[in-house]
Design an enzyme around this catalytic site. Structure first.
Site, short mmCIF file in Angstrom:
data_model
loop_
_atom_site.label_atom_id
_atom_site.label_comp_id
_atom_site.label_asym_id
_atom_site.label_seq_id
_atom_site.Cartn_x
_atom_site.Cartn_y
_atom_site.Cartn_z
N HIS A 167 -8.82 3.98 -1.86
CA HIS A 167 -7.46 3.49 -1.65
C HIS A 167 -6.97 2.72 -2.87
O HIS A 167 -6.94 1.48 -2.86
CB HIS A 167 -7.46 2.60 -0.40
N CYS B 259 0.51 2.01 6.68
CA CYS B 259 0.78 0.59 6.94
C CYS B 259 0.82 -0.14 5.61
O CYS B 259 0.21 0.29 4.62
CB CYS B 259 -0.30 0.01 7.85
N ARG C 82 -19.53 9.55 0.22
CA ARG C 82 -20.97 9.42 0.44
C ARG C 82 -21.43 10.44 1.47
O ARG C 82 -20.72 10.73 2.43
CB ARG C 82 -21.32 8.00 0.90
N GLY D 207 1.28 -4.20 3.55
CA GLY D 207 1.21 -5.64 3.61
C GLY D 207 2.54 -6.28 3.95
O GLY D 207 3.60 -5.80 3.55
N SER E 56 -11.23 0.80 3.97
CA SER E 56 -10.93 1.63 2.79
C SER E 56 -11.66 1.07 1.58
O SER E 56 -11.99 -0.11 1.51
CB SER E 56 -9.42 1.65 2.53
N CYS F 205 0.82 -1.23 0.00
CA CYS F 205 0.00 0.00 0.00
C CYS F 205 0.84 1.26 0.00
O CYS F 205 0.35 2.32 -0.40
CB CYS F 205 -0.94 0.00 1.20
#
Length: 388
Positions: free
Chosen positions: A344, A374, A216, A376, A243, A89
């Site tokens: 994301h 953060c 939203r 993976g 996300s 990420c």
């Protein structure tokens, strides 16, 4: 001594899954933000020493070094190379770090960093299904962690349980993210950082896509309470407090203060401190906590020196646990909304967050900003920017 500065940063609006950008080739979307950077700065692409581009799922249209394909798609000189970076990420945040390191070291004079992900076309995890050895978690690694499947879906629930974070807290955090993003859109906060993208909709009609699509309005705790858990039958992680799966791209021009002056550019910010760290891959999404501590320690700054934080909202439990550990002011965390609202697009998210951060710093006169993500496998990047 050479430094590394951000001359400009630009991003595409973030598209929701199967939304406006879902039929856009990843290299074409990347080329669009690259050329937007040229238009905004007057950059002659031939002087770019490297294009460092984050992307996680390097399969299909994102394979074969999407960075190079983006350069060629943009019509830039064939002499401009490109390299694709995967730090999950945080891939495009890592791309900025590598651009800054290259500039400071003198390997580069001018570099462009950023990233892309079109998750609608290449879903997260697709590459792990290919070939006889498709599982990225090798037997030795699984044995080390007692056979635990340390995939991302497990981590946010473990974090919520460890910190005693309730579903109501996480759902409210998600509602806050959407409300902040909606306010930012209504107030025009994103206009200076977004380059509209020409798209073709399902009917074949052409239009300009210019607003983040996943935001939203009008949600309530009651409406979110009806959503089913995403990863475990009795869990508290839902689609709402996670996300969004998204499509997007962003680009950042990095050089030295001296070279910027020589080109008539007024830099936005200095890349003050850049760090990366590792953590337990089972609760891998806690990495932003030690990364923040490491960045503050290395920079010589304290938490109170930071006027704006962009901490990736991979899940509500990630940012809420970060808040509990750091004691940061909630109002300074993702003040224009985060990944639960904006989305994301994993390979492009680091550059998207940094684009939002540096523009907010400039618009509000904020001296220091901090970004952490953060990643993976139990990793995290953190960056401190200093306004110029």
């Amino acid at each position: 001594m050479r430094d590394a500065v951000i001359v400009d940063a630009v991003r595409a609006p973030v598209g929701k899954r199967n939304g406006a950008l879902s039929r856009t080739h990843a290299a074409s979307l990347s080329a669009h933000v690259l050329n937007a950077l040229v238009e905004r700065t007057g950059l002659d692409p031939v002087v770019v020493d490297d294009v460092i581009w984050g992307c996680v799922e390097t399969l299909g249209m994102q394979s074969q070094c999407v960075a190079r394909s983006a350069v060629l798609s943009a019509g830039w000189s064939e002499h401009v190379p490109g390299v694709t970076v995967d730090r999950q990420c945080g891939s495009s945040q890592q791309a900025v770090h590598q651009a800054a390191a290259g500039v400071i070291a003198g390997q580069y004079d001018i570099a462009v960093a950023g990233g892309v992900e079109v998750m609608s076309a290449v879903p997260l995890g697709t590459a792990a299904t290919v070939g006889d050895f498709g599982d990225p978690y090798a037997p030795l690694a699984r044995e080390r962690y007692r056979g635990t499947n340390y995939a991302k879906g497990l981590s946010p629930q473990l974090i919520a349980d460890e910190y005693g974070i309730s579903r109501t807290e996480m759902d409210q955090h998600a509602l806050d993210s959407h409300a902040r993003a909606a306010d930012a859109i209504d107030e025009g906060r994103f206009k200076g950082q977004i380059t509209p993208v020409p798209v073709v909709d399902e009917s074949g009609a052409q239009r300009l896509f210019d607003t983040d699509e996943g935001v939203r309005r009008g949600g309530t705790l009651e409406s979110l309470s009806g959503l089913r858990p995403a990863f475990a039958a009795n869990g508290t992680i839902t689609a709402a407090n996670s996300s969004q799966i998204s499509d997007g791209s962003a680009a950042i021009l990095v050089t030295t203060s001296e070279i910027a002056r020589a080109n008539g550019w007024v830099p936005m910010a200095r890349i003050h401190t850049a760090v990366v760290t590792g953590t337990d891959p089972v609760t891998n999404l806690k990495g932003a906590i030690p990364a923040t501590a490491k960045a503050l320690s290395k920079s010589g700054l304290s938490l109170s020196d930071i006027g704006s934080f962009e901490i990736n909202e991979a899940f509500a439990s990630v940012t809420l646990s970060w808040l509990r550990e750091t004691g940061a002011d909630y109002e300074l965390l993702n003040p224009y909304g985060g990944a639960m609202a904006i989305g994301h697009p994993v390979g492009g998210s680091g550059a998207r967050l940094m684009t939002t951060l540096v523009h907010r710093m400039r618009d509000r006169g904020i001296r220091y900003g901090l970004q952490a993500m953060c990643e993976g496998g139990g990793m995290a990047n953190a960056t401190v920017l200093e306004l110029l």
